[in-house]
Write a protein that holds these residues in place. Structure first.
Motif, mmCIF file in Angstrom:
data_model
loop_
_atom_site.group_PDB
_atom_site.id
_atom_site.type_symbol
_atom_site.label_atom_id
_atom_site.label_comp_id
_atom_site.label_asym_id
_atom_site.label_seq_id
_atom_site.Cartn_x
_atom_site.Cartn_y
_atom_site.Cartn_z
ATOM 1 N N PHE A 113 1.928 -16.157 -0.320
ATOM 2 C CA PHE A 113 2.522 -16.061 -1.581
ATOM 3 C C PHE A 113 1.992 -17.158 -2.219
ATOM 4 O O PHE A 113 0.949 -16.837 -3.450
ATOM 5 C CB PHE A 113 3.693 -17.066 -1.645
ATOM 6 N N CYS A 114 0.799 -18.295 -1.434
ATOM 7 C CA CYS A 114 0.312 -19.354 -2.651
ATOM 8 C C CYS A 114 -0.830 -18.891 -2.340
ATOM 9 O O CYS A 114 -1.831 -19.065 -3.549
ATOM 10 C CB CYS A 114 -0.319 -20.603 -1.529
ATOM 11 N N GLU A 115 -1.918 -17.202 -1.639
ATOM 12 C CA GLU A 115 -3.223 -16.926 -1.710
ATOM 13 C C GLU A 115 -2.878 -16.086 -2.816
ATOM 14 O O GLU A 115 -3.972 -15.882 -3.487
ATOM 15 C CB GLU A 115 -3.076 -16.384 -0.320
ATOM 16 N N GLY A 116 -1.825 -15.327 -3.196
ATOM 17 C CA GLY A 116 -1.610 -14.435 -4.755
ATOM 18 C C GLY A 116 -1.625 -15.733 -5.336
ATOM 19 O O GLY A 116 -2.237 -15.106 -6.840
ATOM 20 N N LEU A 135 12.537 -7.789 6.218
ATOM 21 C CA LEU A 135 11.322 -8.504 6.563
ATOM 22 C C LEU A 135 10.618 -8.001 5.141
ATOM 23 O O LEU A 135 11.243 -6.870 4.605
ATOM 24 C CB LEU A 135 10.695 -8.419 7.660
ATOM 25 N N PRO A 136 9.891 -8.924 4.669
ATOM 26 C CA PRO A 136 8.874 -8.120 3.109
ATOM 27 C C PRO A 136 7.978 -7.207 3.612
ATOM 28 O O PRO A 136 7.856 -7.560 4.887
ATOM 29 C CB PRO A 136 7.902 -10.092 3.272
ATOM 30 N N SER A 137 8.126 -6.338 3.221
ATOM 31 C CA SER A 137 7.079 -5.348 3.536
ATOM 32 C C SER A 137 5.086 -5.867 3.361
ATOM 33 O O SER A 137 5.179 -6.820 2.591
ATOM 34 C CB SER A 137 6.681 -4.545 2.028
ATOM 35 N N PHE A 138 4.701 -5.487 4.007
ATOM 36 C CA PHE A 138 2.989 -4.758 3.814
ATOM 37 C C PHE A 138 2.524 -5.892 2.062
ATOM 38 O O PHE A 138 2.781 -4.465 1.719
ATOM 39 C CB PHE A 138 2.202 -4.571 4.381
ATOM 40 N N ALA A 139 2.437 -7.476 2.168
ATOM 41 C CA ALA A 139 1.985 -7.514 0.886
ATOM 42 C C ALA A 139 2.242 -7.903 -0.270
ATOM 43 O O ALA A 139 1.826 -8.002 -1.010
ATOM 44 C CB ALA A 139 0.457 -6.629 0.422
ATOM 45 N N GLU A 140 3.534 -7.939 0.307
ATOM 46 C CA GLU A 140 5.113 -7.934 -1.125
ATOM 47 C C GLU A 140 4.604 -9.402 -1.586
ATOM 48 O O GLU A 140 5.217 -9.882 -2.622
ATOM 49 C CB GLU A 140 6.400 -7.918 0.117
ATOM 50 N N THR A 141 4.863 -10.288 -0.205
ATOM 51 C CA THR A 141 4.662 -11.597 -0.955
ATOM 52 C C THR A 141 4.096 -11.872 -1.237
ATOM 53 O O THR A 141 3.664 -13.005 -2.649
ATOM 54 C CB THR A 141 4.747 -12.543 0.566
ATOM 55 N N TRP A 142 2.659 -11.713 -0.977
ATOM 56 C CA TRP A 142 0.957 -12.338 -1.362
ATOM 57 C C TRP A 142 1.726 -11.586 -3.389
ATOM 58 O O TRP A 142 1.104 -12.284 -4.557
ATOM 59 C CB TRP A 142 -0.216 -11.182 -1.313
ATOM 60 N N ALA A 143 2.351 -10.565 -3.808
ATOM 61 C CA ALA A 143 2.291 -9.793 -5.071
ATOM 62 C C ALA A 143 3.584 -10.999 -5.605
ATOM 63 O O ALA A 143 2.456 -10.658 -6.573
ATOM 64 C CB ALA A 143 2.932 -8.386 -4.608
ATOM 65 N N HIS A 144 4.549 -11.412 -4.872
ATOM 66 C CA HIS A 144 5.494 -12.028 -5.555
ATOM 67 C C HIS A 144 4.651 -13.317 -5.813
ATOM 68 O O HIS A 144 4.881 -14.100 -7.200
ATOM 69 C CB HIS A 144 6.424 -12.871 -5.293
ATOM 70 N N GLY A 145 3.341 -13.859 -5.633
ATOM 71 C CA GLY A 145 2.946 -15.064 -5.333
ATOM 72 C C GLY A 145 1.717 -14.768 -6.819
ATOM 73 O O GLY A 145 2.025 -16.101 -7.840
ATOM 74 N N PHE A 146 0.951 -13.630 -6.664
ATOM 75 C CA PHE A 146 0.303 -13.458 -8.264
ATOM 76 C C PHE A 146 1.356 -13.306 -9.260
ATOM 77 O O PHE A 146 1.218 -14.025 -10.351
ATOM 78 C CB PHE A 146 -0.295 -12.109 -7.939
#
Length: 257
Positions: free
Chosen positions: A42-45, A134-145
């Motif tokens: 999430f932080c990365e996004g 569970l979150p899908s691949f890259a889902e958490t990254w997108a939420h962080g962005f």
């Protein structure tokens, strides 16, 4: 981009898996006092969006919405140092002229295939967690962005140029696609080459579109620069009006003399 004072310069050696694990471990410790602390993906996004943001957002503005108002950079110096280094890496990757996302210079988010990691475990060790939970691949990254985009909405306000607006809308829409669960038939694992399938072809295509969208956003805002906010001058009082300085005299016998 602005960073906290007294942070040493970034190490030229790129961050590796151990560094990202260290970031997540630091976040785990923060979560003991601040339960809403996100994970590193999430932080990365969030970081990637800050790199793309039209204005250089100061660290004192972005730490509270990301890690809470009690976060103190000087108390987490190693975390902040790795954050700073990752920031420079992401900026360099997004500024590189790449034609393919498999170019070693291209931006690759620190996104985890959580479902693939679970499926890679022996069945007896998987517990009762359902894949759908569970979150899908890259889902958490997108939420962080998108969290960063929403937090600094004024800096992401649509420009006047119609073509630029379309570019902005398309890029954000591609990233938003990743916030939705991957419900298609999985064909491969992003966790390991020979792991059980956990990610669909549609998700892979969405992921690629989202990354190209990030490149477009970086290019768009860099070309436009920070927003210029017009400052309206307060109207001058009439000659017989009370002077705005608060003296109690008429304007013509005070500042307007």
């Amino acid at each position: 981009m602005s960073q906290p004072d007294s942070v040493p310069p970034a190490d030229p050696k790129p961050l590796g898996p151990d560094d990202f694990d260290a970031q997540d471990l630091a976040l785990d410790h923060m979560r003991e006092s601040e339960p809403e602390t996100p994970d590193w993906e999430f932080c990365e996004g969030f970081l990637a969006a800050l790199v793309c943001t039209r204005r250089e957002v100061p660290a004192e503005e972005y730490w509270p919405p990301l890690l809470g108002s009690d976060f103190r950079p000087m108390a987490h110096m190693e975390f902040v140092l790795r954050w700073k280094q990752r920031w420079q890496e992401v900026a360099a990757a997004l500024d590189a002229e790449v034609e393919m996302l498999d170019d070693e210079r291209a931006y690759q988010p620190a996104a985890i295939d959580v479902r693939g990691a679970l499926l890679a475990l022996p069945e007896a060790e998987r517990g009762e967690v359902a894949l759908a939970e569970l979150p899908s691949f890259a889902e958490t990254w997108a939420h962080g962005f998108l969290h960063a985009v929403q937090t600094f909405a004024d800096d992401w306000a649509p420009p006047r140029d119609r073509e630029a607006v379309e570019m902005l809308d398309d890029a954000i829409a591609d990233i938003e696609d990743l916030t939705r669960p991957d419900t298609d038939t999985p064909i491969l694992s992003m966790h390991s080459e020979d792991g059980p399938p956990s990610v669909s072809q549609r998700r892979i295509d969405q992921y690629g579109s989202a990354l190209w969208g990030v490149y477009e956003l970086r290019k768009l805002w860099k070309s436009m620069g920070p927003r210029v906010v017009a400052v309206r001058k307060a109207p001058e009082p009439g000659r017989n009006d009370p002077c705005s300085c608060g003296s109690g005299k008429k304007f013509k016998k005070c500042c307007g003399a």
